[in-house]
Design a protein around this motif. Structure first.
Motif, PDB file in Angstrom:
ATOM      1  N   LYS A 797       0.829  -1.209   0.000  1.00  0.00           N
ATOM      2  CA  LYS A 797       0.000   0.000   0.000  1.00  0.00           C
ATOM      3  C   LYS A 797       0.862   1.256   0.000  1.00  0.00           C
ATOM      4  O   LYS A 797       1.770   1.406   0.822  1.00  0.00           O
ATOM      5  N   LEU A 798       0.543   2.131  -0.941  1.00  0.00           N
ATOM      6  CA  LEU A 798       1.222   3.416  -1.055  1.00  0.00           C
ATOM      7  C   LEU A 798       0.311   4.519  -0.547  1.00  0.00           C
ATOM      8  O   LEU A 798      -0.900   4.341  -0.406  1.00  0.00           O
ATOM      9  N   ASP A 799       0.894   5.673  -0.284  1.00  0.00           N
ATOM     10  CA  ASP A 799       0.135   6.810   0.238  1.00  0.00           C
ATOM     11  C   ASP A 799      -0.389   7.681  -0.896  1.00  0.00           C
ATOM     12  O   ASP A 799       0.369   8.107  -1.769  1.00  0.00           O
ATOM     13  N   LEU A 800      -1.681   7.917  -0.878  1.00  0.00           N
ATOM     14  CA  LEU A 800      -2.288   8.930  -1.734  1.00  0.00           C
ATOM     15  C   LEU A 800      -2.476  10.145  -0.838  1.00  0.00           C
ATOM     16  O   LEU A 800      -3.354  10.177   0.022  1.00  0.00           O
ATOM     17  N   ILE A 812      -4.205   8.404   2.213  1.00  0.00           N
ATOM     18  CA  ILE A 812      -5.053   7.221   2.044  1.00  0.00           C
ATOM     19  C   ILE A 812      -4.167   6.075   1.578  1.00  0.00           C
ATOM     20  O   ILE A 812      -3.432   6.212   0.598  1.00  0.00           O
ATOM     21  N   LYS A 813      -4.206   4.965   2.268  1.00  0.00           N
ATOM     22  CA  LYS A 813      -3.419   3.798   1.905  1.00  0.00           C
ATOM     23  C   LYS A 813      -4.130   3.030   0.796  1.00  0.00           C
ATOM     24  O   LYS A 813      -5.258   2.572   0.975  1.00  0.00           O
ATOM     25  N   ILE A 814      -3.431   2.863  -0.336  1.00  0.00           N
ATOM     26  CA  ILE A 814      -4.022   2.164  -1.486  1.00  0.00           C
ATOM     27  C   ILE A 814      -2.976   1.224  -2.068  1.00  0.00           C
ATOM     28  O   ILE A 814      -1.806   1.615  -2.229  1.00  0.00           O
ATOM     29  N   PRO A 815      -3.348  -0.022  -2.410  1.00  0.00           N
ATOM     30  CA  PRO A 815      -2.386  -0.949  -3.015  1.00  0.00           C
ATOM     31  C   PRO A 815      -1.786  -0.365  -4.304  1.00  0.00           C
ATOM     32  O   PRO A 815      -2.457   0.343  -5.048  1.00  0.00           O
ATOM     33  N   LYS A 816      -0.532  -0.708  -4.522  1.00  0.00           N
ATOM     34  CA  LYS A 816       0.181  -0.156  -5.666  1.00  0.00           C
ATOM     35  C   LYS A 816      -0.531  -0.453  -6.984  1.00  0.00           C
ATOM     36  O   LYS A 816      -0.664   0.417  -7.850  1.00  0.00           O
ATOM     37  N   TRP A 817      -1.028  -1.693  -7.149  1.00  0.00           N
ATOM     38  CA  TRP A 817      -1.663  -2.049  -8.419  1.00  0.00           C
ATOM     39  C   TRP A 817      -2.902  -1.199  -8.677  1.00  0.00           C
ATOM     40  O   TRP A 817      -3.224  -0.859  -9.816  1.00  0.00           O
ATOM     41  N   GLU A 818      -3.590  -0.816  -7.592  1.00  0.00           N
ATOM     42  CA  GLU A 818      -4.813  -0.020  -7.725  1.00  0.00           C
ATOM     43  C   GLU A 818      -4.486   1.452  -7.972  1.00  0.00           C
ATOM     44  O   GLU A 818      -5.131   2.122  -8.781  1.00  0.00           O
ATOM     45  N   ILE A 819      -3.449   1.923  -7.272  1.00  0.00           N
ATOM     46  CA  ILE A 819      -3.109   3.341  -7.394  1.00  0.00           C
ATOM     47  C   ILE A 819      -2.543   3.657  -8.776  1.00  0.00           C
ATOM     48  O   ILE A 819      -2.675   4.770  -9.284  1.00  0.00           O
ATOM     49  N   GLU A 820      -1.908   2.643  -9.400  1.00  0.00           N
ATOM     50  CA  GLU A 820      -1.359   2.852 -10.743  1.00  0.00           C
ATOM     51  C   GLU A 820      -2.456   3.117 -11.768  1.00  0.00           C
ATOM     52  O   GLU A 820      -2.243   3.824 -12.751  1.00  0.00           O
ATOM     53  N   GLU A 858       7.177   6.355 -12.243  1.00  0.00           N
ATOM     54  CA  GLU A 858       6.595   5.251 -12.994  1.00  0.00           C
ATOM     55  C   GLU A 858       5.736   4.341 -12.126  1.00  0.00           C
ATOM     56  O   GLU A 858       5.728   3.126 -12.284  1.00  0.00           O
ATOM     57  N   GLY A 859       4.987   4.926 -11.183  1.00  0.00           N
ATOM     58  CA  GLY A 859       4.102   4.130 -10.358  1.00  0.00           C
ATOM     59  C   GLY A 859       4.796   3.392  -9.241  1.00  0.00           C
ATOM     60  O   GLY A 859       4.153   2.774  -8.410  1.00  0.00           O
ATOM     61  N   VAL A 860       6.116   3.431  -9.177  1.00  0.00           N
ATOM     62  CA  VAL A 860       6.838   2.735  -8.121  1.00  0.00           C
ATOM     63  C   VAL A 860       6.850   3.584  -6.856  1.00  0.00           C
ATOM     64  O   VAL A 860       6.666   3.114  -5.760  1.00  0.00           O
ATOM     65  N   ILE A 861       7.029   4.873  -7.039  1.00  0.00           N
ATOM     66  CA  ILE A 861       7.037   5.797  -5.911  1.00  0.00           C
ATOM     67  C   ILE A 861       5.630   6.343  -5.709  1.00  0.00           C
ATOM     68  O   ILE A 861       4.778   6.216  -6.557  1.00  0.00           O
ATOM     69  N   ASN A 862       5.416   6.960  -4.577  1.00  0.00           N
ATOM     70  CA  ASN A 862       4.101   7.510  -4.249  1.00  0.00           C
ATOM     71  C   ASN A 862       3.440   8.232  -5.408  1.00  0.00           C
ATOM     72  O   ASN A 862       4.068   8.999  -6.110  1.00  0.00           O
ATOM     73  N   ILE A 863       2.169   8.012  -5.544  1.00  0.00           N
ATOM     74  CA  ILE A 863       1.343   8.834  -6.416  1.00  0.00           C
ATOM     75  C   ILE A 863       0.664   9.835  -5.501  1.00  0.00           C
ATOM     76  O   ILE A 863       0.092   9.477  -4.483  1.00  0.00           O
ATOM     77  N   ILE A 864       0.759  11.097  -5.829  1.00  0.00           N
ATOM     78  CA  ILE A 864       0.262  12.150  -4.938  1.00  0.00           C
ATOM     79  C   ILE A 864      -0.811  12.958  -5.636  1.00  0.00           C
ATOM     80  O   ILE A 864      -0.656  13.331  -6.787  1.00  0.00           O
ATOM     81  N   THR A 865      -1.881  13.223  -4.943  1.00  0.00           N
ATOM     82  CA  THR A 865      -2.833  14.216  -5.440  1.00  0.00           C
ATOM     83  C   THR A 865      -2.662  15.461  -4.601  1.00  0.00           C
ATOM     84  O   THR A 865      -2.505  15.404  -3.390  1.00  0.00           O
TER      85      THR A 865
END
Length: 876
Positions: A797-800, A812-820, A858-865
């Motif tokens: 889970k990565l941080d949004l 918000i904790k979201i799995p990497k596959w979903e956040i991508e 490339e989706g490996v590091i945090n995706i931030i809004t």
């Protein structure tokens, strides 16, 4: 692969009967019963130095993305200094990182081998500059190899090699063919010590030479220039090209150097008795009115000031020379005066009295007749500008937008050790280019006997000087000036692509595939000159259709200087070694000289032998080993920051290496023994901890290797992973899949920075029995440098991150596959559903909002809004 029921079953299964599968191990020293000493480090490095995998760029491989990493090539002074160690360790770490990320990496090296330092050093030693330079290259090449740098040595070049400078001469001829080369008299900066011309950029704010430190004199000499100003506007606009990354302050420096391109340059012929004797380049911000110019003014500092003329009132002189307007062919008078307000860094002025009030005042005062001008509207101005510029360009007399202060590139140098300018002077035919079939124009050979006198310039060799005119075949003389070394370094990145190419300067087809440079690494001291000239040449070659992009370097990593602690006796300013100083209070910089008890001034300065504050890289390698030295130069301080070399920071790196060594020792021991069991619940908790640690530190280290280029932070992230590995009990060493995965990642992350040490650790890791990871994630039969770079697990889970008015509200904790797969709208809606965000929006009285959404790597590091909101109008 995260621990769950499956992991618990695996744990129970391992406890009952541990599988033993035989695999091929990577052969290392296998000295796992020894403590990690400096002597053992040397043995490890000796063992691995010839075994490190460093694949060269594969020109036939189209399946992988190319990555061209280039460090500014060194001047062969004979010995590496710590600045060299820093830049080439950074370069090597990046190259190895990109190879492990499946990039087809180009990583060349060469030598910026011409110039005054080598010539002066050769004179002092009564040897030929060529011999001195080649000896230095061989020694420094050996040192770079000792440092473990994975350069492609089959691309190696030296600018003093005639097979290189042949093509520098070809570049000169290309510029000449395009009308960008000219020779004219000019007042130049003369270094009385080095006896050569200096460009304006090579004179400091005190009027002293950047090389010798001598007070610069001004001389009137005939010099060769390149019309770099023709590309002024292109070079300025190119700094806003989206291809450029991490140029930061360099863009500001370059823009300041070029200046605002708000005027046009025109060449006016200088006439005496109706005969052309020279030309002058004049700038105007109103090219649409150039046909109405009535006079030319030059300051007393201008070359023309000493010309004969009629003295008028207030010391103004009207010259007997006239200037011919290239647009309407009318002649206008030239005045030497201080009655005109010249623009900053200019000494000439184009007077149009119908437009500018001071011009009208000047004309009235000196009784210069002028016609009234009908002012044009905006549409007419644009049309007229296009017509005037187009005509000037067609006549090759200017017509290009530039700033008033920018000057053309003065390339003449009156010394021997440089690229000969390929021109021939014939009394009958004038000045002609050397035929391309006669390139290279080689320097005359100097033996030691002829080097025992001071070498002045190429006039010393009469046999070389006298030649045949290529046109009339009569007697002629070669040009004796050599080129500024910045010409040699303005295009070397292209020659690397095919060092042995015979048809032209560089292989055009390879340039289309391999250019531009993806990452260029070097010092900030080259931000103005070298980068400006390299960009100019790239823009010029692009205009000929020879290279695919105008800008040669996509991304910059500008490394800071390595500074040493210096000690100066207060009052005399004499530098003394540290051994002669007693430090009383290091924080307050208080110290005294041991023998005299005189106060000593402590400061951080650029390393220098004369300041007794230098560090010999050879001694560092001897005392600490290659990889420890590499880690020391990369740790603690970001590459872009100044590095104050202080041994107080050494223990942290040395202890970290010992902990890594101890971790592999214990891993081997616990995999060969039966450590005490722990409960399934405790095992699962620690296994999950290792899973999260692995993903967290892989994410962080990768981001700092690639995106932020903060290699010092990457070291910190790796140390954090080591801490996680060291926290768990022996049962996890022996039975945990996640420990095995995390330890493998630890060694892979380390490999680009410390390739020898990581290779030995990997050999121990792969020699341990009972391997749990049997899929393709770990390639057990390959070295650490052949491994795939680790990635974050899809389920991790990565941080949004949600921000309101730039302030982080929640994550918000979201799995990497979903956040991508998350879109901008989905991310926004998800953020707006959160209670914490809603509360912030209510308290801020938001009337509308906007947001950005990006992936850091490339989706490996945090995706931030990021959500930006505006308050109601009138709210405080």
């Amino acid at each position: 692969m995260k621990s769950c029921v499956k992991c618990t079953r695996l744990f129970n299964n391992i406890y009952k009967h541990r599988p033993h599968v035989t695999f091929r191990s990577i052969t290392g020293l296998q000295a796992w019963n020894e403590e990690l000493s400096t002597d053992l480090k040397h043995k490890i490095e000796d063992h691995w130095s010839s075994r490190l995998i460093s694949p060269a760029y594969n020109e036939n491989d189209t399946s992988r993305e190319k990555y061209y990493v280039l460090s500014m090539f060194p001047y062969p002074s004979g010995h590496l200094h710590m600045g060299h160690v820093r830049v080439y360790t950074i370069s090597d770490a990046v190259a190895r990182f990109q190879r492990m990320n499946n990039k087809n990496v180009i990583h060349p090296i060469g030598w910026d081998a011409f110039g005054l330092p080598a010539e002066n050093a050769a004179i002092e030693r009564n040897v030929a500059p060529e011999d001195w330079t080649k000896e230095n290259i061989q020694h420094m090449k050996l040192q770079l190899k000792q440092l473990g740098c994975s350069f492609e040595w089959d691309r190696e070049l030296a600018t003093c090699d005639s097979e290189y400078y042949k093509w520098t001469q070809e570049l000169f001829l290309k510029l000449y063919d395009a009308g960008l080369v000219y020779q004219k008299e000019a007042v130049v900066n003369w270094d009385p010590i080095d006896k050569t011309v200096l460009a304006d950029e090579q004179v400091d704010e005190n009027g002293c030479s950047w090389r010798s430190g001598a007070k610069v004199e001004h001389k009137l000499l005939k010099q060769w220039f390149i019309r770099a100003t023709r590309f002024s506007k292109d070079l300025l606009e190119g700094l806003d090209d989206p291809i450029l990354q991490d140029w930061r302050d360099i863009i500001k420096i370059q823009k300041h150097w070029i200046g605002e391109c708000n005027g046009v340059l025109f060449d006016f012929d200088l006439l005496k008795d109706s005969k052309q004797i020279d030309f002058i380049t004049l700038w105007t911000s109103t090219p649409e009115y150039i046909e109405h110019c009535n006079f030319v003014a030059v300051s007393p500092n201008n070359t023309l000031a000493k010309s004969e003329g009629e003295i008028l009132e207030d010391g103004t002189k009207k010259l007997f020379i006239h200037a011919k307007n290239p647009i309407n062919n009318e002649s206008v008078p030239i005045f030497v005066t201080d009655q005109i307000e010249f623009l900053d860094r200019t000494d000439s002025y184009l007077g149009i009295p119908g437009i500018v009030e001071q011009d009208q005042v000047f004309c009235d005062k000196f009784k210069i007749q002028y016609r009234p001008i009908n002012l044009l509207n905006e549409q007419e101005i644009e049309k007229k500008r296009r017509l005037v510029c187009k005509k000037a360009q067609a006549l090759q007399v200017g017509g290009y937008w530039s700033s008033a202060k920018l000057r053309n590139w003065l390339i003449s140098r009156q010394r021997y050790w440089g690229t000969p300018i390929p021109m021939i002077h014939c009394e009958k035919c004038g000045t002609l280019p050397v035929p391309r079939t006669d390139l290279p124009v080689r320097l005359p050979k100097l033996n030691n006997k002829s080097s025992q006198k001071r070498i002045s310039n190429l006039n010393d060799s009469l046999e070389w000087l006298n030649t045949v005119c290529p046109k009339c075949k009569g007697p002629a003389k070669r040009e004796t000036d050599t080129m500024d070394t910045f010409v040699d370094s303005s295009w070397y990145y292209l020659r690397y692509l095919d060092r042995d190419y015979k048809e032209d300067m560089f292989n055009i087809e390879k340039a289309k595939k391999m250019m531009p440079v993806d990452l260029y690494i070097g010092g900030k001291e080259h931000a103005t000159l070298h980068l400006y000239y390299a960009r100019f040449v790239s823009h010029f070659l692009h205009s000929l259709g020879l290279i695919p992009e105008r800008e040669p370097f996509k991304r910059l990593l500008v490394q800071g200087m390595v500074m040493g602690r210096s000690y100066r006796i207060k009052g005399t300013g004499q530098y003394v070694p540290e051994s002669q100083v007693k430090v009383i209070d290091s924080k307050r910089n208080k110290a005294v000289h041991k023998e005299t008890n005189q106060p000593v001034v402590m400061s951080w300065e650029k390393m220098s032998k004369s300041k007794h504050n230098g560090v010999d890289p050879s001694e560092m390698l001897k005392e600490y080993g290659i990889d420890t030295t590499r880690l020391l130069i990369l740790a603690d301080v970001a590459p872009t920051s100044q590095r104050n070399w202080n041994s107080n920071t050494f223990p942290g790196i040395i202890n970290w290496q010992r902990r890594l060594w101890l971790t592999i020792q214990e891993f081997i021991n616990h995999r060969n023994s039966f450590p005490k069991e722990i409960s399934t619940e405790e095992f699962k908790k620690l296994d999950d901890y290792l899973y999260d640690s692995r993903n967290f530190y892989v994410k962080g280290a990768t981001f700092n290797y690639c995106t932020s280029q903060q290699l010092s932070v990457a070291v910190s992230k790796m140390q954090g992973l080591t801490n996680s590995l060291r926290k768990v009990p022996p049962a996890l060493f022996a039975y945990s899949l996640q420990f095995e995965r995390a330890l493998a990642c630890q060694l892979i992350l380390l490999a680009p920075m410390a390739p020898h040490f990581a290779s030995e650790l990997w050999s121990g890791f792969t020699s341990a029995p009972h391997r749990l990871n049997t899929d393709s994630e770990i390639q057990w039969d390959k070295t650490v440098l052949e491994q795939k770079w680790p990635i974050v697990d899809k389920d991790h889970k990565l941080d949004l991150v949600c921000q309101v008015n730039g302030v982080e509200t929640m994550a918000i904790k979201i799995p990497k596959w979903e956040i991508e797969k998350l879109s901008k709208d989905q991310a926004m809606n998800l953020a707006l559903e959160q209670k914490e965000v809603q509360e912030k929006l209510i308290t801020r009285n938001v009337v509308d909002s906007e947001y950005t959404f990006y992936k850091e790597y490339e989706g490996v590091i945090n995706i931030i809004t990021v959500q930006k909101v505006r308050r109601k109008v009138g709210e405080n």
